[in-house]
Write a protein that holds these residues in place. Structure first.
Motif, PDB file in Angstrom:
ATOM      1  N   LEU A 154     -21.896  -7.070 -84.223  1.00  0.00           N
ATOM      2  CA  LEU A 154     -22.041  -8.481 -83.872  1.00  0.00           C
ATOM      3  C   LEU A 154     -21.860  -8.672 -82.371  1.00  0.00           C
ATOM      4  O   LEU A 154     -22.600  -9.412 -81.725  1.00  0.00           O
ATOM      5  CB  LEU A 154     -20.993  -9.318 -84.616  1.00  0.00           C
ATOM      6  CG  LEU A 154     -21.165  -9.425 -86.125  1.00  0.00           C
ATOM      7  CD1 LEU A 154     -19.988 -10.174 -86.721  1.00  0.00           C
ATOM      8  CD2 LEU A 154     -22.456 -10.132 -86.467  1.00  0.00           C
ATOM      9  N   GLU A 155     -20.849  -7.960 -81.845  1.00  0.00           N
ATOM     10  CA  GLU A 155     -20.580  -8.083 -80.419  1.00  0.00           C
ATOM     11  C   GLU A 155     -21.773  -7.575 -79.601  1.00  0.00           C
ATOM     12  O   GLU A 155     -22.195  -8.197 -78.635  1.00  0.00           O
ATOM     13  CB  GLU A 155     -19.324  -7.290 -80.063  1.00  0.00           C
ATOM     14  CG  GLU A 155     -18.768  -7.621 -78.705  1.00  0.00           C
ATOM     15  CD  GLU A 155     -17.474  -6.863 -78.445  1.00  0.00           C
ATOM     16  OE1 GLU A 155     -16.540  -7.480 -77.949  1.00  0.00           O
ATOM     17  OE2 GLU A 155     -17.414  -5.659 -78.726  1.00  0.00           O
ATOM     18  N   ARG A 156     -22.325  -6.431 -80.086  1.00  0.00           N
ATOM     19  CA  ARG A 156     -23.466  -5.860 -79.377  1.00  0.00           C
ATOM     20  C   ARG A 156     -24.659  -6.807 -79.436  1.00  0.00           C
ATOM     21  O   ARG A 156     -25.305  -7.087 -78.445  1.00  0.00           O
ATOM     22  CB  ARG A 156     -23.806  -4.504 -80.017  1.00  0.00           C
ATOM     23  CG  ARG A 156     -24.421  -3.534 -79.055  1.00  0.00           C
ATOM     24  CD  ARG A 156     -24.440  -2.112 -79.542  1.00  0.00           C
ATOM     25  NE  ARG A 156     -24.640  -1.922 -80.963  1.00  0.00           N
ATOM     26  CZ  ARG A 156     -23.766  -1.313 -81.766  1.00  0.00           C
ATOM     27  NH1 ARG A 156     -22.638  -0.875 -81.257  1.00  0.00           N
ATOM     28  NH2 ARG A 156     -24.015  -1.152 -83.039  1.00  0.00           N
ATOM     29  N   GLU A 157     -24.911  -7.334 -80.658  1.00  0.00           N
ATOM     30  CA  GLU A 157     -26.080  -8.208 -80.818  1.00  0.00           C
ATOM     31  C   GLU A 157     -25.930  -9.492 -80.006  1.00  0.00           C
ATOM     32  O   GLU A 157     -26.897 -10.029 -79.492  1.00  0.00           O
ATOM     33  CB  GLU A 157     -26.251  -8.575 -82.298  1.00  0.00           C
ATOM     34  CG  GLU A 157     -26.842  -7.438 -83.122  1.00  0.00           C
ATOM     35  CD  GLU A 157     -26.617  -7.640 -84.616  1.00  0.00           C
ATOM     36  OE1 GLU A 157     -26.340  -8.773 -85.033  1.00  0.00           O
ATOM     37  OE2 GLU A 157     -26.715  -6.641 -85.366  1.00  0.00           O
ATOM     38  N   PRO A 160     -27.660  -8.605 -75.151  1.00  0.00           N
ATOM     39  CA  PRO A 160     -28.832  -9.216 -74.513  1.00  0.00           C
ATOM     40  C   PRO A 160     -28.456  -9.985 -73.247  1.00  0.00           C
ATOM     41  O   PRO A 160     -29.202  -9.997 -72.278  1.00  0.00           O
ATOM     42  CB  PRO A 160     -29.367 -10.180 -75.580  1.00  0.00           C
ATOM     43  CG  PRO A 160     -28.808  -9.684 -76.863  1.00  0.00           C
ATOM     44  CD  PRO A 160     -27.500  -9.065 -76.542  1.00  0.00           C
ATOM     45  N   LEU A 161     -27.251 -10.584 -73.258  1.00  0.00           N
ATOM     46  CA  LEU A 161     -26.840 -11.351 -72.081  1.00  0.00           C
ATOM     47  C   LEU A 161     -26.605 -10.430 -70.900  1.00  0.00           C
ATOM     48  O   LEU A 161     -27.081 -10.652 -69.801  1.00  0.00           O
ATOM     49  CB  LEU A 161     -25.548 -12.133 -72.385  1.00  0.00           C
ATOM     50  CG  LEU A 161     -25.646 -13.187 -73.477  1.00  0.00           C
ATOM     51  CD1 LEU A 161     -24.298 -13.829 -73.707  1.00  0.00           C
ATOM     52  CD2 LEU A 161     -26.665 -14.249 -73.088  1.00  0.00           C
ATOM     53  N   PHE A 162     -25.859  -9.315 -71.182  1.00  0.00           N
ATOM     54  CA  PHE A 162     -25.542  -8.420 -70.081  1.00  0.00           C
ATOM     55  C   PHE A 162     -26.730  -7.550 -69.691  1.00  0.00           C
ATOM     56  O   PHE A 162     -26.751  -6.987 -68.603  1.00  0.00           O
ATOM     57  CB  PHE A 162     -24.324  -7.564 -70.440  1.00  0.00           C
ATOM     58  CG  PHE A 162     -23.063  -8.384 -70.502  1.00  0.00           C
ATOM     59  CD1 PHE A 162     -22.572  -8.981 -69.360  1.00  0.00           C
ATOM     60  CD2 PHE A 162     -22.406  -8.595 -71.707  1.00  0.00           C
ATOM     61  CE1 PHE A 162     -21.421  -9.760 -69.412  1.00  0.00           C
ATOM     62  CE2 PHE A 162     -21.264  -9.368 -71.769  1.00  0.00           C
ATOM     63  CZ  PHE A 162     -20.766  -9.959 -70.604  1.00  0.00           C
ATOM     64  N   ALA A 163     -27.709  -7.433 -70.591  1.00  0.00           N
ATOM     65  CA  ALA A 163     -28.898  -6.636 -70.263  1.00  0.00           C
ATOM     66  C   ALA A 163     -29.765  -7.360 -69.249  1.00  0.00           C
ATOM     67  O   ALA A 163     -30.543  -6.759 -68.532  1.00  0.00           O
ATOM     68  CB  ALA A 163     -29.702  -6.350 -71.527  1.00  0.00           C
ATOM     69  N   LEU A 164     -29.643  -8.687 -69.182  1.00  0.00           N
ATOM     70  CA  LEU A 164     -30.447  -9.458 -68.245  1.00  0.00           C
ATOM     71  C   LEU A 164     -29.979  -9.193 -66.816  1.00  0.00           C
ATOM     72  O   LEU A 164     -28.789  -9.171 -66.545  1.00  0.00           O
ATOM     73  CB  LEU A 164     -30.261 -10.958 -68.530  1.00  0.00           C
ATOM     74  CG  LEU A 164     -30.893 -11.495 -69.811  1.00  0.00           C
ATOM     75  CD1 LEU A 164     -30.408 -12.901 -70.046  1.00  0.00           C
ATOM     76  CD2 LEU A 164     -32.396 -11.457 -69.708  1.00  0.00           C
ATOM     77  N   SER A 168     -30.869 -16.152 -63.701  1.00  0.00           N
ATOM     78  CA  SER A 168     -30.867 -17.404 -62.967  1.00  0.00           C
ATOM     79  C   SER A 168     -32.247 -18.046 -62.982  1.00  0.00           C
ATOM     80  O   SER A 168     -32.371 -19.260 -63.042  1.00  0.00           O
ATOM     81  CB  SER A 168     -30.379 -17.186 -61.534  1.00  0.00           C
ATOM     82  OG  SER A 168     -31.142 -16.170 -60.944  1.00  0.00           O
ATOM     83  N   THR A 169     -33.323 -17.192 -63.022  1.00  0.00           N
ATOM     84  CA  THR A 169     -34.670 -17.751 -63.098  1.00  0.00           C
ATOM     85  C   THR A 169     -34.835 -18.517 -64.396  1.00  0.00           C
ATOM     86  O   THR A 169     -35.331 -19.645 -64.426  1.00  0.00           O
ATOM     87  CB  THR A 169     -35.731 -16.619 -63.057  1.00  0.00           C
ATOM     88  OG1 THR A 169     -35.443 -15.796 -61.976  1.00  0.00           O
ATOM     89  CG2 THR A 169     -37.124 -17.195 -62.940  1.00  0.00           C
ATOM     90  N   GLU A 170     -34.380 -17.857 -65.535  1.00  0.00           N
ATOM     91  CA  GLU A 170     -34.527 -18.506 -66.837  1.00  0.00           C
ATOM     92  C   GLU A 170     -33.768 -19.822 -66.871  1.00  0.00           C
ATOM     93  O   GLU A 170     -34.226 -20.811 -67.401  1.00  0.00           O
ATOM     94  CB  GLU A 170     -34.023 -17.583 -67.935  1.00  0.00           C
ATOM     95  CG  GLU A 170     -35.032 -16.498 -68.249  1.00  0.00           C
ATOM     96  CD  GLU A 170     -34.544 -15.584 -69.347  1.00  0.00           C
ATOM     97  OE1 GLU A 170     -33.444 -15.795 -69.856  1.00  0.00           O
ATOM     98  OE2 GLU A 170     -35.286 -14.648 -69.670  1.00  0.00           O
TER      99      GLU A 170
END
Ligand code: SF4
Ligand code: SF4
Length: 472
Positions: A449-452, A456-460, A466-468
């Motif tokens: 759950l933590e990974r999911e 994705p947040l830290f992969a950005l 900031s663009t998104e």
């Protein structure tokens, strides 16, 4: 409907006072000797029943006290206080925590499910088995689905090879070999703990308990008791690599044996089955690197039972020591499912199974049952101090245990565990423990759950993030 499995519980007080969690400190210095001392108002009459041994000085007050703090708060001079007991805090280690030890003592004494009263006060996540949450959505029907209610919940498992299909001849008779099978009414095998090696009374207590519970005891061949023939149906002798002697008289009497894994183990099993076709053979594998592919080889070669053995802290061994047993079980189970071998073989796991919930969680991860060892020692009042391993005296004198009394404490522990397993199954709406196997869809794994959620947040990249945000 089959008869309900019943575990006969009977309270067995401990032989030695259990180590209390807290201790009372009393100071006479400021005492005013009130006409009605708060000690007289103890709701449990702890001070009234108190006994101080004149020789050893042992004071029973800390074992009688229920930590209600009434006397502590009531004394106007503050002469009474309670502090954590350093001896309690020193029990066990980081895995076999004081709480696990004292909970096990309570269950062994009473056979009851431990209830905290004020609900669970700890975090809802942690390492290992604590990272698994089960789906209790069916708990909304407690009156209908009560664990001792009209709907029977089966905790039976079978050890042995299972046919993947049936083949019948023209007369409708079986046209395929049948496999020996051993049914156990609870998914728990008892395993002689290493700490019991030089304690025949402990061994005897475990065997007696297995007999009443209807399960079996895994123990080294050279540790079989003198009267093993009377107990043969409940014993699973274990043989180290290459140590199996086909002329061993116990092979013709026991229902199952266990061999340590080694490269030519399948040849040894072939010879053993050639002479004793009705004996079920379990292969014990260290939970090391390459475990899943080794299990595939053995299951493909017709293994009946595979026993995954982790260390005492439920960690893998050798190169897999950083992996938890739950993850190793999942790897093996899923690999055998993918290779279409899972349904033919029985999987059991051992090492670090410390609580009833670990049994359910190990089964959810993919095993059919578990083997327990250290909880059996703790149920017999062991403090995991390891003094016996250093040649020192045992503080609870386990060498002189009464095997009958010890067996009842083990039966009580398994009774409490079985009831907790029934609670989990009932709350999940599952009527058969066999259906719990590999039901990971009914569980959540904290790390996943933590990974999911966070990966994705830290992969950005920060720029992308900031663009998104600007775009939205
Ligand atoms: S804390 Fe409560 S139970 Fe313990 S001795 Fe004081 S009044 Fe009795
Ligand atoms: S000496 Fe300690 S570890 Fe050994 S059996 Fe006794 S209590 Fe348990």
């Amino acid at each position: 409907m089959p008869l309900k499995y019943h575990i006969p519980i009977k309270s067995v007080p401990s032989r030695f006072y259990p180590v209390p969690k807290n201790i009372l400190l009393e100071s006479e210095e400021n005492c005013l000797h009130c006409a009605r001392c708060v000690k007289e108002l103890c709701p449990y009459d702890a001070y009234g029943q108190r006994y101080i041994d004149p020789i050893s000085g042992f004071d029973t007050i800390n074992n009688l006290c229920k930590d209600c703090f009434r006397c502590v708060q009531g004394c106007i001079q503050g002469t009474i206080s309670k502090v954590p007991n350093p001896e309690y805090q020193d029990l066990g280690d980081s895995y076999w925590t004081p709480q696990i030890i004292s909970t096990t003592w309570y269950q062994a004494e009473t056979g009851r499910i431990p209830v905290s009263g004020a609900g669970y006060g700890g975090p809802f996540r942690g390492p290992g088995f604590d990272a698994i949450w089960t789906d209790m959505s069916e708990i909304v029907r407690p009156t209908r689905d009560g664990i001792h209610g009209r709907e029977y919940i089966s905790t039976t498992i079978s050890l042995g090879r299972k046919p993947l299909f049936l083949s019948l001849d023209e007369q409708g008779q079986m046209a395929m070999p049948t496999f020996p099978r051993l049914e156990l009414p609870l998914p728990v095998l008892l395993s002689q703990p290493m700490l019991a090696t030089d304690k025949p009374a402990v061994r005897l207590a475990i065997i007696k308990a297995a007999r009443v519970l209807g399960t079996v005891v895994l123990l080294p061949r050279d540790q079989l008791p003198g009267n093993w023939l009377d107990q043969a149906l409940y014993l699973v002798p274990q043989y180290p690599a290459r140590a199996l002697d086909l002329d061993d008289p116990c092979l013709g009497q026991v229902q199952a044996v266990e061999l340590d894994d080694y490269p030519e183990v399948t040849t040894a099993i072939e010879r053993l089955k050639g002479r004793y076709p009705e004996v079920i053979v379990s292969i014990k594998l260290a939970a090391d690197a390459g475990l899943a592919s080794r299990c595939e080889v053995l299951a493909g070669a017709g293994a009946e039972v595979l026993h995954i053995s982790a260390d005492d802290h439920a960690q893998g061994q050798g190169a897999a020591q950083d992996q938890h047993l739950k993850d190793l079980i999942r790897q093996v189970h899923l690999h055998l499912v993918e290779t279409a071998l899972r349904d033919g073989v029985t999987l059991i796991a051992s090492g670090g199974v410390a609580l009833a919930e670990h049994v359910a969680k190990a089964i959810i991860c993919g095993v059919d049952g578990v083997a327990v060892d250290l909880p059996l020692m703790i149920a017999l009042e062991c403090r995991l101090c390891h003094r016996c391993l250093q040649g020192q005296s045992c503080p609870v004198d386990l060498e002189h245990l009464d095997p009958e009394r010890g067996a009842q404490r083990l039966i009580n522990l398994m009774g409490a565990w079985n009831n907790q397993l029934l609670e989990v199954l009932g709350a999940m709406g599952i009527r058969e423990v066999r259906r719990l196997r590999g039901e990971i869809g009914r569980a959540m794994f904290f790390e996943e759950l933590e990974r999911e959620t966070f990966a994705p947040l830290f992969a950005l990249g920060t720029g992308q993030e900031s663009t998104e945000r600007r775009d939205s």
